[in-house]
Design a protein around this motif. Structure first.
Motif, PDB file in Angstrom:
ATOM      1  N   THR A  19      -6.440  13.326  -8.347  1.00 34.38           N
ATOM      2  CA  THR A  19      -5.370  14.075  -9.288  1.00 34.38           C
ATOM      3  C   THR A  19      -5.027  13.683 -10.410  1.00 34.38           C
ATOM      4  OG1 THR A  19      -3.061  13.268  -7.148  1.00 34.38           O
ATOM      5  CG2 THR A  19      -5.070  14.717  -6.620  1.00 34.38           C
ATOM      6  N   SER A  20      -4.751  11.836 -10.197  1.00 33.98           N
ATOM      7  CA  SER A  20      -3.849  11.982 -11.354  1.00 33.98           C
ATOM      8  C   SER A  20      -4.571  11.789 -12.900  1.00 33.98           C
ATOM      9  CB  SER A  20      -3.615  10.614 -11.547  1.00 33.98           C
ATOM     10  OG  SER A  20      -2.462   9.658 -12.320  1.00 33.98           O
ATOM     11  N   ASN A  21      -4.318  11.959 -13.901  1.00 30.68           N
ATOM     12  CA  ASN A  21      -3.932  11.915 -15.285  1.00 30.68           C
ATOM     13  C   ASN A  21      -3.550  11.225 -15.882  1.00 30.68           C
ATOM     14  OD1 ASN A  21      -4.920  14.185 -15.348  1.00 30.68           O
ATOM     15  ND2 ASN A  21      -3.449  15.192 -15.233  1.00 30.68           N
ATOM     16  N   TRP A  22      -3.029   9.491 -15.097  1.00 30.32           N
ATOM     17  CA  TRP A  22      -2.141   8.263 -15.856  1.00 30.32           C
ATOM     18  C   TRP A  22      -2.055   7.304 -15.030  1.00 30.32           C
ATOM     19  CZ3 TRP A  22      -0.244   9.799 -20.556  1.00 30.32           C
ATOM     20  CH2 TRP A  22      -0.229  11.089 -21.161  1.00 30.32           C
ATOM     21  N   CYS A  23      -2.886   7.146 -13.791  1.00 24.40           N
ATOM     22  CA  CYS A  23      -2.764   5.948 -12.825  1.00 24.40           C
ATOM     23  C   CYS A  23      -3.769   5.573 -12.933  1.00 24.40           C
ATOM     24  CB  CYS A  23      -2.411   6.385 -11.769  1.00 24.40           C
ATOM     25  SG  CYS A  23      -1.076   6.645 -11.426  1.00 24.40           S
ATOM     26  N   THR A  24      -4.320   4.189 -12.749  1.00 22.13           N
ATOM     27  CA  THR A  24      -6.171   3.330 -13.286  1.00 22.13           C
ATOM     28  C   THR A  24      -6.255   2.915 -11.708  1.00 22.13           C
ATOM     29  OG1 THR A  24      -4.646   1.694 -14.117  1.00 22.13           O
ATOM     30  CG2 THR A  24      -5.322   3.370 -15.409  1.00 22.13           C
ATOM     31  N   PHE A  25      -6.052   3.567 -10.572  1.00 20.80           N
ATOM     32  CA  PHE A  25      -6.517   2.841  -9.086  1.00 20.80           C
ATOM     33  C   PHE A  25      -7.689   2.894  -9.078  1.00 20.80           C
ATOM     34  CE2 PHE A  25      -1.446   4.628  -8.523  1.00 20.80           C
ATOM     35  CZ  PHE A  25      -0.889   3.381  -7.955  1.00 20.80           C
ATOM     36  N   GLU A  26      -8.471   3.627  -9.831  1.00 20.17           N
ATOM     37  CA  GLU A  26      -9.659   3.337  -9.699  1.00 20.17           C
ATOM     38  C   GLU A  26     -10.075   1.357  -9.594  1.00 20.17           C
ATOM     39  OE1 GLU A  26      -9.002   5.206 -13.745  1.00 20.17           O
ATOM     40  OE2 GLU A  26      -8.125   5.366 -11.370  1.00 20.17           O
ATOM     41  N   SER A  27      -9.253   1.158 -10.810  1.00 18.71           N
ATOM     42  CA  SER A  27     -10.024   0.110 -11.095  1.00 18.71           C
ATOM     43  C   SER A  27      -9.081  -0.935 -10.448  1.00 18.71           C
ATOM     44  CB  SER A  27     -10.263  -0.600 -12.568  1.00 18.71           C
ATOM     45  OG  SER A  27      -8.916  -0.331 -13.036  1.00 18.71           O
ATOM     46  N   VAL A  63      -5.634   2.341   6.557  1.00 18.14           N
ATOM     47  CA  VAL A  63      -5.951   4.309   6.321  1.00 18.14           C
ATOM     48  C   VAL A  63      -5.291   4.755   5.552  1.00 18.14           C
ATOM     49  CG1 VAL A  63      -6.755   5.764   6.723  1.00 18.14           C
ATOM     50  CG2 VAL A  63      -7.493   4.048   8.266  1.00 18.14           C
ATOM     51  N   LYS A  64      -4.173   5.300   6.088  1.00 17.65           N
ATOM     52  CA  LYS A  64      -3.315   6.032   5.073  1.00 17.65           C
ATOM     53  C   LYS A  64      -3.184   5.545   3.832  1.00 17.65           C
ATOM     54  CE  LYS A  64      -0.031   7.874   8.466  1.00 17.65           C
ATOM     55  NZ  LYS A  64       1.093   7.568   9.041  1.00 17.65           N
ATOM     56  N   LEU A  65      -3.216   4.091   3.109  1.00 12.31           N
ATOM     57  CA  LEU A  65      -2.926   2.584   1.259  1.00 12.31           C
ATOM     58  C   LEU A  65      -4.576   3.699   1.341  1.00 12.31           C
ATOM     59  CD1 LEU A  65      -2.490   1.658  -0.938  1.00 12.31           C
ATOM     60  CD2 LEU A  65      -3.060  -0.480   0.956  1.00 12.31           C
ATOM     61  N   ALA A  66      -5.475   4.067   1.612  1.00 12.46           N
ATOM     62  CA  ALA A  66      -6.940   4.182   0.983  1.00 12.46           C
ATOM     63  C   ALA A  66      -6.956   5.542   1.127  1.00 12.46           C
ATOM     64  CB  ALA A  66      -7.710   3.654   2.344  1.00 12.46           C
ATOM     65  N   GLU A  67      -5.753   6.581   1.463  1.00 13.29           N
ATOM     66  CA  GLU A  67      -6.344   8.219   1.380  1.00 13.29           C
ATOM     67  C   GLU A  67      -5.115   7.810  -0.128  1.00 13.29           C
ATOM     68  OE1 GLU A  67      -5.038  10.025   5.229  1.00 13.29           O
ATOM     69  OE2 GLU A  67      -6.900   9.330   5.810  1.00 13.29           O
ATOM     70  N   TRP A  68      -3.754   7.804  -0.244  1.00 12.51           N
ATOM     71  CA  TRP A  68      -3.380   7.704  -1.062  1.00 12.51           C
ATOM     72  C   TRP A  68      -3.803   7.087  -2.290  1.00 12.51           C
ATOM     73  CZ3 TRP A  68      -1.069   4.190  -4.787  1.00 12.51           C
ATOM     74  CH2 TRP A  68       0.313   4.959  -5.021  1.00 12.51           C
ATOM     75  N   ALA A 126       7.993   6.888  -7.098  1.00 17.04           N
ATOM     76  CA  ALA A 126       8.581   6.573  -8.367  1.00 17.04           C
ATOM     77  C   ALA A 126       6.619   7.137  -9.428  1.00 17.04           C
ATOM     78  CB  ALA A 126       8.720   5.522  -8.920  1.00 17.04           C
ATOM     79  N   VAL A 127       5.687   6.201  -9.020  1.00 14.40           N
ATOM     80  CA  VAL A 127       4.546   7.017  -9.465  1.00 14.40           C
ATOM     81  C   VAL A 127       4.883   8.635  -9.375  1.00 14.40           C
ATOM     82  CG1 VAL A 127       2.070   7.050  -8.661  1.00 14.40           C
ATOM     83  CG2 VAL A 127       3.463   5.229  -8.621  1.00 14.40           C
ATOM     84  N   ASP A 128       4.851   9.511  -8.344  1.00 18.93           N
ATOM     85  CA  ASP A 128       4.795  11.013  -8.511  1.00 18.93           C
ATOM     86  C   ASP A 128       5.661  10.999  -9.250  1.00 18.93           C
ATOM     87  OD1 ASP A 128       2.851  10.769  -6.859  1.00 18.93           O
ATOM     88  OD2 ASP A 128       4.217  10.975  -5.167  1.00 18.93           O
ATOM     89  N   LEU A 129       6.949  10.467 -10.049  1.00 18.47           N
ATOM     90  CA  LEU A 129       8.092  11.160 -10.646  1.00 18.47           C
ATOM     91  C   LEU A 129       7.549  11.010 -12.083  1.00 18.47           C
ATOM     92  CD1 LEU A 129      10.818  10.436  -8.660  1.00 18.47           C
ATOM     93  CD2 LEU A 129      10.691  12.958  -9.163  1.00 18.47           C
ATOM     94  N   ILE A 130       7.001   9.990 -12.518  1.00 18.46           N
ATOM     95  CA  ILE A 130       7.136   9.528 -13.451  1.00 18.46           C
ATOM     96  C   ILE A 130       5.921  10.278 -14.345  1.00 18.46           C
ATOM     97  CG2 ILE A 130       6.251   7.674 -15.306  1.00 18.46           C
ATOM     98  CD1 ILE A 130       7.718   5.650 -13.538  1.00 18.46           C
ATOM     99  N   ALA A 154       1.968  12.928   1.898  1.00 17.89           N
ATOM    100  CA  ALA A 154       0.490  12.839   1.527  1.00 17.89           C
ATOM    101  C   ALA A 154       0.365  12.705   2.797  1.00 17.89           C
ATOM    102  CB  ALA A 154       0.532  10.535   1.655  1.00 17.89           C
ATOM    103  N   CYS A 155      -1.700  13.741   2.712  1.00 21.07           N
ATOM    104  CA  CYS A 155      -2.199  14.225   4.276  1.00 21.07           C
ATOM    105  C   CYS A 155      -3.527  13.421   3.400  1.00 21.07           C
ATOM    106  CB  CYS A 155      -1.940  15.652   3.834  1.00 21.07           C
ATOM    107  SG  CYS A 155      -2.826  16.012   4.900  1.00 21.07           S
ATOM    108  N   GLU A 156      -4.344  13.372   4.472  1.00 27.95           N
ATOM    109  CA  GLU A 156      -5.929  12.659   4.059  1.00 27.95           C
ATOM    110  C   GLU A 156      -6.759  13.901   4.016  1.00 27.95           C
ATOM    111  OE1 GLU A 156      -7.849  11.592   7.684  1.00 27.95           O
ATOM    112  OE2 GLU A 156      -8.052  12.755   9.152  1.00 27.95           O
ATOM    113  N   CYS A 157      -5.905  15.824   3.644  1.00 25.27           N
ATOM    114  CA  CYS A 157      -6.372  16.244   3.144  1.00 25.27           C
ATOM    115  C   CYS A 157      -6.904  16.383   1.612  1.00 25.27           C
ATOM    116  CB  CYS A 157      -6.199  17.304   3.855  1.00 25.27           C
ATOM    117  SG  CYS A 157      -4.796  18.065   3.231  1.00 25.27           S
ATOM    118  N   LEU A 158      -5.808  15.693   1.137  1.00 22.56           N
ATOM    119  CA  LEU A 158      -5.838  15.347  -0.534  1.00 22.56           C
ATOM    120  C   LEU A 158      -5.039  16.539  -1.471  1.00 22.56           C
ATOM    121  CD1 LEU A 158      -9.009  13.148  -1.707  1.00 22.56           C
ATOM    122  CD2 LEU A 158      -6.666  12.649  -0.701  1.00 22.56           C
TER     123      LEU A 158
END
Length: 536
Positions: free
Chosen positions: A252-260, A240-245, A199-203, A63-67
């Motif tokens: 990048t995600s097609n499935w997660c809804t972290f934006e809300s 900071v790392k949590l924010a970047e993740w 687990a999030v990445d693999l699912i 997990a890098c902040e270059c995203l």
């Protein structure tokens, strides 16, 4: 528990040659600083980018902040630097000496020392518990990797074959692992969080194959997102790392809804994390996600920082049309702040003119406050803005016992323009004014369905007026020159026979049928059906 062997060749195998070459340059030029190790993870600051690399039996993950969604040069440089540290780190003589002793002697000696030193005893208990958890974590991660690798292999097999019923994977093993990770959250939330991230990445990787049917795996992903929130709030993640993740997932995600979900994460993010979210939103994220997701993200971040008032302020700065004002009003109505919502609605209509959405929201506010007169006036505006049976009936229902003057006012309004003839005829019909509806039909014409409703209503009292209409329909059906057309014409003729009888001119019906037959001498099939219908 298997050992994970990592060297520079291992790192090279995980990335492309250009990326590895760049990583070596960064490591050789001293661009890697602050290297720290935690379990199977290494963190560092590489050329100004914060990066964390995790080593597993199936490879490296970062997990890098270059995203960068792939393993980047910053991650590879951190891994190479960590490997090189291991190559030169001296082994203390005491450690070599202790390794010559059997475990029993070491245990007895440590117990004796700890008995005389409570601080040492507490430290040993803590480290032993952490060791046990670390071993459990390693085993859980290995099990998770294995289960998901098997699922991906099955998905690939499904992609190479075709099954009309689709593929519904068995998720029992995955869900048992998720149960165990869930149990870890209360005891070691930060350790559990690292497992959850994997687990999030693999699912998501499995879902991206497009081969998995049913919503169960999506439900599991939703569950894992909730577990991640819980682990972050219970633990102490780097804000900071949590924010970047989180922002990386939005990108990048097609499935997660972290934006809300940022309001939920706000206590864990704190001021530092929220500030980093802003930096990424205004820099890396903007322009790389769809507008709807960007809008949701901005609202979520505003809510995380200051609740509804912050969202209202943000939306107000960006308001460009009545829909934006309506969004503000809805937010305030949801919190029972109806008077404030009305203020925004008035501003919106003053700026953009009358709008159905804004008027509907204003109606909600007036009805909530029990302002019947204001509600009726708003209903009238909705009717005049969009005259229809729905808006007319909504107006008269709200007026209830006082509906009569509103009905008369509405009909006067509908008579003011030919464009409203359809709604006028409908309104007159439901009010029992058949003569008025018939007049509208004669003056303006109407669509076929409403026309026949008016004609049939008129026929109940004036059957002679309906006869020409049904004659036209019968003749049109015969002209289609098809058996279905002839059958339809026969049905119209039966109706005509009844209309002639009710009009007292039944003697004219046989003459009409004869004229219709004579007008189509070559249509033998029609003649045959006519003869067999028993009309005369």
């Amino acid at each position: 528990m298997a050992l994970i062997q990592i060297d520079e060749e291992t790192v090279r195998s995980q990335v492309s040659e250009p990326v590895f070459a760049e990583a070596l340059a960064l490591a050789d030029d001293g661009k890697v600083a602050g290297l720290t190790e935690s379990g199977a993870s290494v963190s560092a600051l590489v050329s100004g980018h914060s990066v964390t690399v995790t080593f597993t039996a199936s490879g490296m993950f970062a997990a890098c902040e270059c995203l960068d969604p792939e393993l980047c040069a910053h991650a590879a440089a951190a891994a190479v630097s960590w490997v090189r540290m291991g190559d030169v780190q001296p082994v203390p003589d005491l450690y070599a000496l202790l390794r010559t002793q059997d475990s029993g002697w070491l245990a007895r000696r440590l117990a004796t020392l700890a008995a005389a030193d409570s601080a040492l005893a507490d430290r040993l208990r803590t480290e032993l518990a952490e060791t046990i958890v670390a071993e459990e974590t390693t085993d859980l991660l290995a099990d998770l990797e294995e289960v998901m690798a098997d699922m991906l292999a099955e998905a690939e097999d499904e992609d190479n074959s075709w099954d009309e019923d689709g593929w519904y994977p068995d998720l029992e093993d995955l869900e048992e692992i998720l149960d165990e990770i869930d149990d870890l959250i209360e005891q070691t939330p930060d350790t559990a969080r690292e497992l959850i991230v994997r687990a999030v990445d693999l699912i998501e990787e499995a879902l991206d194959t497009g081969e998995i049917y049913g919503g169960q795996l999506v439900d599991d992903l939703e569950r894992v997102q909730g577990m991640h929130q819980e682990a972050c709030l219970s633990g102490s993640p780097d804000p900071v790392k949590l924010a970047e993740w989180l922002m990386g997932k939005v990108l990048t995600s097609n499935w997660c809804t972290f934006e809300s979900s940022l309001p939920t994460y706000a206590p864990a993010l704190g001021d530092l994390g929220l500030r980093r979210c802003h930096e990424l939103l205004d820099g890396t994220i903007a322009g790389r996600v769809p507008d709807y997701k960007l809008s949701t993200l901005r609202e979520s971040l505003a809510r995380a920082e200051g609740g509804t008032d912050a969202v209202v302020a943000m939306l107000a700065r960006r308001a460009a049309n009545s829909r934006d004002i309506a969004k503000i009003a809805r937010l305030l109505i949801d919190e029972k702040r109806h008077d404030e919502a009305l203020g925004w609605i008035d501003q919106g209509m003053g700026r953009y003119g009358r709008d159905q959405h804004l008027l509907t929201l204003a109606l909600d506010c007036h009805q909530y406050a029990g302002r019947t007169e204001h509600a009726l006036e708003t209903r009238w505006q909705l009717f005049t803005l969009s005259p229809s049976m729905h808006t007319y009936q909504s107006l008269t229902r709200l007026a209830d016992a006082d509906a009569a003057p509103w009905k008369a006012k509405a009909i006067t309004h509908l008579r003011s323009s030919a464009a409203m003839a359809h709604t006028l005829a409908e309104v007159l019909l439901i009010n029992g004014d058949v003569a008025g509806a018939w007049e509208v039909l004669q003056t303006y014409g109407l669509g076929s369905d409403l026309r026949m409703r008016v004609v049939n209503a008129r026929a109940r009292t004036h059957p002679q007026d309906a006869i020409p209409v049904y004659q036209e329909l019968a003749e049109s059906s015969v002209s289609r020159a098809s058996r279905p057309g002839y059958q339809e014409a026969i049905q119209y003729l039966f109706t005509l026979r009844t209309l002639f009888e009710r009009a007292g001119s039944q003697a004219e019906f046989p003459s009409y049928v004869a004229r219709l037959r004579a007008a189509h001498p070559g249509k033998k099939a029609f003649h045959t059906q006519l003869d067999g219908a028993g009309l005369l």
